[in-house]
Design a protein around this motif. Structure first.
Motif, PDB file in Angstrom:
ATOM      1  N   ASN A 167      35.122  50.573  26.917  1.00  0.00           N
ATOM      2  CA  ASN A 167      35.565  50.603  25.524  1.00  0.00           C
ATOM      3  C   ASN A 167      36.381  49.383  25.104  1.00  0.00           C
ATOM      4  OD1 ASN A 167      35.005  53.336  24.010  1.00  0.00           O
ATOM      5  ND2 ASN A 167      35.291  53.829  26.176  1.00  0.00           N
ATOM      6  N   LEU A 168      36.849  48.613  26.094  1.00  0.00           N
ATOM      7  CA  LEU A 168      37.722  47.479  25.757  1.00  0.00           C
ATOM      8  C   LEU A 168      37.097  46.131  26.068  1.00  0.00           C
ATOM      9  CD1 LEU A 168      41.168  48.774  27.066  1.00  0.00           C
ATOM     10  CD2 LEU A 168      40.405  48.624  24.686  1.00  0.00           C
ATOM     11  N   VAL A 169      36.101  46.122  26.953  1.00  0.00           N
ATOM     12  CA  VAL A 169      35.604  44.842  27.456  1.00  0.00           C
ATOM     13  C   VAL A 169      34.151  44.626  27.059  1.00  0.00           C
ATOM     14  CG1 VAL A 169      35.189  43.485  29.535  1.00  0.00           C
ATOM     15  CG2 VAL A 169      37.210  44.961  29.397  1.00  0.00           C
ATOM     16  N   SER A 170      33.901  43.522  26.378  1.00  0.00           N
ATOM     17  CA  SER A 170      32.532  43.103  26.087  1.00  0.00           C
ATOM     18  C   SER A 170      32.174  41.997  27.080  1.00  0.00           C
ATOM     19  CB  SER A 170      32.438  42.572  24.653  1.00  0.00           C
ATOM     20  OG  SER A 170      32.794  43.576  23.728  1.00  0.00           O
ATOM     21  N   PRO A 171      30.867  41.765  27.295  1.00  0.00           N
ATOM     22  CA  PRO A 171      30.480  40.716  28.238  1.00  0.00           C
ATOM     23  C   PRO A 171      31.176  39.396  27.905  1.00  0.00           C
ATOM     24  CG  PRO A 171      28.558  41.984  27.608  1.00  0.00           C
ATOM     25  CD  PRO A 171      29.699  42.477  26.765  1.00  0.00           C
ATOM     26  N   LYS A 172      31.629  38.714  28.942  1.00  0.00           N
ATOM     27  CA  LYS A 172      32.289  37.394  28.856  1.00  0.00           C
ATOM     28  C   LYS A 172      33.734  37.451  28.364  1.00  0.00           C
ATOM     29  CE  LYS A 172      27.994  34.880  28.555  1.00  0.00           C
ATOM     30  NZ  LYS A 172      27.016  34.277  27.685  1.00  0.00           N
ATOM     31  N   ASP A 173      34.237  38.628  28.020  1.00  0.00           N
ATOM     32  CA  ASP A 173      35.654  38.737  27.669  1.00  0.00           C
ATOM     33  C   ASP A 173      36.499  38.308  28.869  1.00  0.00           C
ATOM     34  OD1 ASP A 173      35.474  39.588  25.076  1.00  0.00           O
ATOM     35  OD2 ASP A 173      35.780  41.712  25.514  1.00  0.00           O
ATOM     36  N   ARG A 174      37.535  37.549  28.608  1.00  0.00           N
ATOM     37  CA  ARG A 174      38.401  37.085  29.685  1.00  0.00           C
ATOM     38  C   ARG A 174      39.505  38.117  29.900  1.00  0.00           C
ATOM     39  NH1 ARG A 174      42.120  32.865  30.384  1.00  0.00           N
ATOM     40  NH2 ARG A 174      41.930  32.159  32.535  1.00  0.00           N
ATOM     41  N   VAL A 175      39.625  38.597  31.112  1.00  0.00           N
ATOM     42  CA  VAL A 175      40.645  39.607  31.416  1.00  0.00           C
ATOM     43  C   VAL A 175      41.406  39.203  32.671  1.00  0.00           C
ATOM     44  CG1 VAL A 175      39.264  41.476  30.403  1.00  0.00           C
ATOM     45  CG2 VAL A 175      39.100  41.025  32.856  1.00  0.00           C
ATOM     46  N   LEU A 176      42.607  39.759  32.809  1.00  0.00           N
ATOM     47  CA  LEU A 176      43.404  39.512  34.010  1.00  0.00           C
ATOM     48  C   LEU A 176      43.492  40.801  34.822  1.00  0.00           C
ATOM     49  CD1 LEU A 176      45.309  37.758  35.763  1.00  0.00           C
ATOM     50  CD2 LEU A 176      47.193  38.477  34.258  1.00  0.00           C
ATOM     51  N   LEU A 177      43.130  40.698  36.088  1.00  0.00           N
ATOM     52  CA  LEU A 177      43.217  41.847  36.982  1.00  0.00           C
ATOM     53  C   LEU A 177      44.391  41.648  37.936  1.00  0.00           C
ATOM     54  CD1 LEU A 177      42.014  44.430  38.344  1.00  0.00           C
ATOM     55  CD2 LEU A 177      40.707  42.867  39.821  1.00  0.00           C
ATOM     56  N   LEU A 178      45.302  42.610  37.924  1.00  0.00           N
ATOM     57  CA  LEU A 178      46.411  42.597  38.885  1.00  0.00           C
ATOM     58  C   LEU A 178      46.049  43.592  39.981  1.00  0.00           C
ATOM     59  CD1 LEU A 178      49.340  42.897  36.278  1.00  0.00           C
ATOM     60  CD2 LEU A 178      48.169  40.822  37.092  1.00  0.00           C
ATOM     61  N   THR A 179      45.871  43.107  41.199  1.00  0.00           N
ATOM     62  CA  THR A 179      45.439  44.034  42.237  1.00  0.00           C
ATOM     63  C   THR A 179      46.223  43.845  43.526  1.00  0.00           C
ATOM     64  OG1 THR A 179      43.576  44.821  43.583  1.00  0.00           O
ATOM     65  CG2 THR A 179      43.511  42.514  42.878  1.00  0.00           C
ATOM     66  N   ALA A 223      32.623  41.074  32.643  1.00  0.00           N
ATOM     67  CA  ALA A 223      33.852  40.435  32.168  1.00  0.00           C
ATOM     68  C   ALA A 223      34.085  39.142  32.945  1.00  0.00           C
ATOM     69  CB  ALA A 223      35.031  41.384  32.369  1.00  0.00           C
ATOM     70  N   ASP A 224      34.813  38.247  32.333  1.00  0.00           N
ATOM     71  CA  ASP A 224      35.250  37.023  33.012  1.00  0.00           C
ATOM     72  C   ASP A 224      36.623  37.347  33.602  1.00  0.00           C
ATOM     73  OD1 ASP A 224      36.087  34.546  33.781  1.00  0.00           O
ATOM     74  OD2 ASP A 224      36.120  33.688  31.760  1.00  0.00           O
ATOM     75  N   VAL A 225      36.658  37.642  34.895  1.00  0.00           N
ATOM     76  CA  VAL A 225      37.852  38.229  35.515  1.00  0.00           C
ATOM     77  C   VAL A 225      38.701  37.187  36.232  1.00  0.00           C
ATOM     78  CG1 VAL A 225      38.717  40.012  37.086  1.00  0.00           C
ATOM     79  CG2 VAL A 225      36.524  40.352  35.910  1.00  0.00           C
ATOM     80  N   ASP A 226      39.928  37.026  35.793  1.00  0.00           N
ATOM     81  CA  ASP A 226      40.908  36.218  36.516  1.00  0.00           C
ATOM     82  C   ASP A 226      41.750  37.208  37.329  1.00  0.00           C
ATOM     83  OD1 ASP A 226      42.222  34.005  37.352  1.00  0.00           O
ATOM     84  OD2 ASP A 226      43.173  33.543  35.433  1.00  0.00           O
ATOM     85  N   ARG A 227      42.135  36.815  38.533  1.00  0.00           N
ATOM     86  CA  ARG A 227      42.845  37.753  39.413  1.00  0.00           C
ATOM     87  C   ARG A 227      44.236  37.261  39.780  1.00  0.00           C
ATOM     88  NH1 ARG A 227      38.776  40.983  42.446  1.00  0.00           N
ATOM     89  NH2 ARG A 227      40.319  41.358  44.068  1.00  0.00           N
ATOM     90  N   LEU A 228      45.165  38.204  39.831  1.00  0.00           N
ATOM     91  CA  LEU A 228      46.461  37.924  40.451  1.00  0.00           C
ATOM     92  C   LEU A 228      46.647  39.004  41.514  1.00  0.00           C
ATOM     93  CD1 LEU A 228      49.210  36.437  40.582  1.00  0.00           C
ATOM     94  CD2 LEU A 228      50.047  38.091  38.908  1.00  0.00           C
ATOM     95  N   ALA A 271      47.714  30.589  32.339  1.00  0.00           N
ATOM     96  CA  ALA A 271      46.246  30.753  32.337  1.00  0.00           C
ATOM     97  C   ALA A 271      45.726  31.622  31.203  1.00  0.00           C
ATOM     98  CB  ALA A 271      45.793  31.316  33.680  1.00  0.00           C
ATOM     99  N   GLY A 272      46.640  32.184  30.385  1.00  0.00           N
ATOM    100  CA  GLY A 272      46.196  33.039  29.286  1.00  0.00           C
ATOM    101  C   GLY A 272      45.527  32.236  28.191  1.00  0.00           C
ATOM    102  N   PRO A 273      45.073  32.818  27.079  1.00  0.00           N
ATOM    103  CA  PRO A 273      45.208  34.246  26.800  1.00  0.00           C
ATOM    104  C   PRO A 273      44.085  35.082  27.433  1.00  0.00           C
ATOM    105  CG  PRO A 273      44.176  33.144  24.945  1.00  0.00           C
ATOM    106  CD  PRO A 273      44.442  32.086  25.967  1.00  0.00           C
ATOM    107  N   TYR A 274      44.384  36.360  27.574  1.00  0.00           N
ATOM    108  CA  TYR A 274      43.415  37.336  28.054  1.00  0.00           C
ATOM    109  C   TYR A 274      43.245  38.420  26.996  1.00  0.00           C
ATOM    110  CZ  TYR A 274      44.709  35.265  32.550  1.00  0.00           C
ATOM    111  OH  TYR A 274      44.963  34.394  33.564  1.00  0.00           O
ATOM    112  N   LYS A 275      42.067  39.024  26.988  1.00  0.00           N
ATOM    113  CA  LYS A 275      41.883  40.157  26.074  1.00  0.00           C
ATOM    114  C   LYS A 275      42.671  41.364  26.574  1.00  0.00           C
ATOM    115  CE  LYS A 275      38.426  42.860  23.618  1.00  0.00           C
ATOM    116  NZ  LYS A 275      36.997  43.218  23.589  1.00  0.00           N
ATOM    117  N   ALA A 276      42.680  41.554  27.886  1.00  0.00           N
ATOM    118  CA  ALA A 276      43.376  42.713  28.448  1.00  0.00           C
ATOM    119  C   ALA A 276      43.812  42.418  29.867  1.00  0.00           C
ATOM    120  CB  ALA A 276      42.471  43.946  28.412  1.00  0.00           C
ATOM    121  N   VAL A 277      44.848  43.138  30.283  1.00  0.00           N
ATOM    122  CA  VAL A 277      45.352  43.054  31.652  1.00  0.00           C
ATOM    123  C   VAL A 277      45.164  44.431  32.296  1.00  0.00           C
ATOM    124  CG1 VAL A 277      47.385  42.625  33.092  1.00  0.00           C
ATOM    125  CG2 VAL A 277      47.058  41.329  30.956  1.00  0.00           C
ATOM    126  N   PHE A 278      44.583  44.453  33.494  1.00  0.00           N
ATOM    127  CA  PHE A 278      44.331  45.712  34.199  1.00  0.00           C
ATOM    128  C   PHE A 278      45.224  45.791  35.430  1.00  0.00           C
ATOM    129  CE2 PHE A 278      40.637  47.423  31.988  1.00  0.00           C
ATOM    130  CZ  PHE A 278      40.263  46.322  31.217  1.00  0.00           C
TER     131      PHE A 278
END
Lengths: 386, 386
Positions: free
Chosen positions: B73-85, B102-107, B127-134
């Motif tokens: 519901n939040l991510v469309s293809p190629k949206d840049r997001v940050l994953l905290l894992t 998604a275009d996933v950047d990781r921390l 490195a932002g902006p991101y559409k969302a942070v997970f």
């Protein structure tokens, strides 16, 4: 107190006490040998129900989640598919296909009629090829059963390799499904209909032939990814935490179906259908579907002339403690539907008809009290006498 | 007979008898007033649990289905997001994001450590902006709780409008979540952890701010479409047939949490954490997570030197009737995990520790029998004495 209301909906349906008892066994770890033992116990009869030597998977979700699983695994954007629809749940398949950007060609039958297999052949020959054909086995919204055997034969002969996907959410367990014999590649069902469980579990049968399309599909999917289900099934597990209580209950429901014998189960559903239809006719009520395609799990009845159907449903529920379903979509306010599937038998039809008569009487409908019940009794007696 | 095995997993967890009893109430129609009454009864406390004045929806599916609902519901293809894992379930978010292109950047933080909020700020600024942070609220695979309050503050201040999505599947109900105060836009949980139900139901909280992104999202979705959930919620319904038995059970579980009081519930979980950790230390076992980020719902413990962890898990289950979880991913065979959430209290920690001691003793581990139990007792006594 709603607990004395008899649920005569086309789902959810009443849950047998022994299924409820099975569901409340203490939880087990879903990565344990205990779970794998449960899983292995379920698979053989699940395959028998689906009539397939392929695979059957257990999905934690509603029936709709299994419909979407079929679409998400078989359809990539712009894939050309044929939708056979004759009611609300056929249309739901269409909505899911559109959400996945399929190029959807439609063959429709009027609500209350079945899909004509000859028309399917014509469509396949004139407008094919399609990657897949989607059809509703038992259309819950109209009480119509499609002739899946003939549609399967048509797709096999004229489909030029098209896969056949069937929604048997309100069919399987109440009416026969023979995936392999009828050339059905993917079939889905839900737990809250003829399988006698609460909603929350869905099953999907997958033929050997479907895997190539599944492997090559590009639609985004994770929870619904059948490749993950297949990999986990090899360990008798599910990829994500399964609905353990429902699977406990399913084992008990399977046990009940095996004790009765599937042939007898299907026969009982035919009997309930015939009793219900005879009763409605005796009451002067018009049936939506003709005999040739009448469902054995749900019967749709046109509202009595001059009466408000929704008012009638209210009276029968509140005063006579039976819950019937209304119409969906364009049939809202025009029909009511009687569910007779799963944990139900001829006596339940009699009480349903009797309560319906009482409600009709209160509302001033002109008929002979008891005539519907008697007509149903006669059908039952005929069956018992052979 | 597995029924005498105590389940000390980080889910599924034991189901209280009164929740089971609630689950086996007769089914109701999901389009009836009976269902809407149940729905309306559930919503206020669900919002309190999530700490939000936004909406909370009930999904029929596993916890993973709610994670995918957030992504779809939040991510469309190629949206840049940050994953905290920092573990297996953070990585699962990453897998779902990849499935949705998604275009996933990781921390990342090492498994056993928490995400450093300062590093999040640095990442957002550089490195932002991101559409969302997970982010994972409580990482089940390592027993680590992330500081969601500080991460939320970081995203709010430096995120340039990024939405924050939190997986609290093994957290919510056992540890505090304050979506609104902590600027969390979407949070998800599952039924089989601290909420004391069998698996099969998931909850998702959605802030007011998230709706614009949801409305404009292009990923295919139908079953997981939150716009349909929102529309149905206005009628106190769900768009697809819901898991009614689980919702009956949820109402009872909510009642139990309210009777105890949420503050006391969280305190009980802290107590179980502290007792467990004191016991492990007394036994000379090494804890995976440091105290600062130790989860109050699950504790991960390194395998005793020289002992085979999987063999130890087998002995404690088969001989002493307690089921513990193993390690996941790269920690498989290196740690074991003790679940202490939901329908569990200090006495359960004592029996778990006692059984673990028995298993260690059988396997020849060198320690003083009873020393772990005593250490746990001391923590309990300290709490009781104030």
């Amino acid at each position: 107190m709603y607990e004395d209301v008899e649920l005569r909906l086309p789902g959810p349906t009443p849950v047998p006490p022994r299924v409820f008892r099975a569901m409340t066994q203490p939880m087990i770890g879903h990565r344990s040998g205990d779970f794998s033992a449960l899983y292995r116990r379920l698979v053989p009869f699940a395959k028998e129900l689906f009539g397939t030597s392929g695979e059957v998977f257990f999905l934690t979700g509603s029936g709709t989640s299994a419909m979407e699983t079929a679409v998400a695994n078989l359809v990539s954007p712009k894939d050309r598919v044929l939708l056979l629809t004759c009611g609300n749940f056929g249309d739901r398949f269409g909505q899911i296909l559109s959400a996945y950007q399929a190029d959807v060609d439609r063959l429709e039958a009027p609500w209350g009629q079945a899909i004509d297999p000859e028309a399917v052949i014509k469509k396949l020959r004139s407008a094919g090829p399609y990657k897949a054909v989607f059809v509703t086995h038992n259309e819950t919204s109209t009480g119509v059963v499609n002739d899946l055997a003939r549609i399967g034969a048509a797709v096999k002969e004229y489909g030029r390799g098209a896969l056949l996907v069937a929604d048997s959410v309100s069919g399987l367990g109440g009416l026969e499904l023979r995936m392999d014999d009828w050339s059905v590649d993917v079939a889905v069902t839900g737990s809250q209909k003829a399988l006698m469980l609460p909603p929350g579990l869905a099953l999907i049968g997958v033929s050997e032939r479907a895997w190539r399309a599944i492997e090559n599909n590009s639609s985004p999917r994770y929870y619904f990814n059948l490749l993950k289900y297949k990999a986990s099934a090899a360990k008798a597990q599910t990829p994500y935490t399964p609905n353990i209580a429902h699977l406990f209950g399913l084992a008990e429901a399977f046990q009940m179906l095996q004790e009765e014998g599937l042939e007898n189960v299907y026969q009982r559903h035919f009997l309930m259908r015939d009793m219900t239809r005879a009763a409605m006719r005796a009451l002067g009520l018009e049936l939506l579907a003709p005999d040739e395609c009448a469902s054995s799990t749900v019967t749709a009845v046109k509202g009595p002339e001059g009466l408000d159907v929704e008012e009638m449903r209210k009276v029968i529920k509140e005063r006579f403690r039976v819950q019937l379903a209304g119409g969906q979509g364009s049939l809202k306010g025009k029909i009511f539907r009687i569910g007779h599937m799963g944990y139900a038998g001829p006596k339940d039809v009699l009480t349903t008809v009797a309560s319906l008569e009482c409600a009709l009487s209160v509302l001033g409908y002109d008929f002979q009290l008891g005539s519907g019940v008697r007509a149903a009794q006669e059908v039952w007696l005929e069956e018992v006498r052979g």
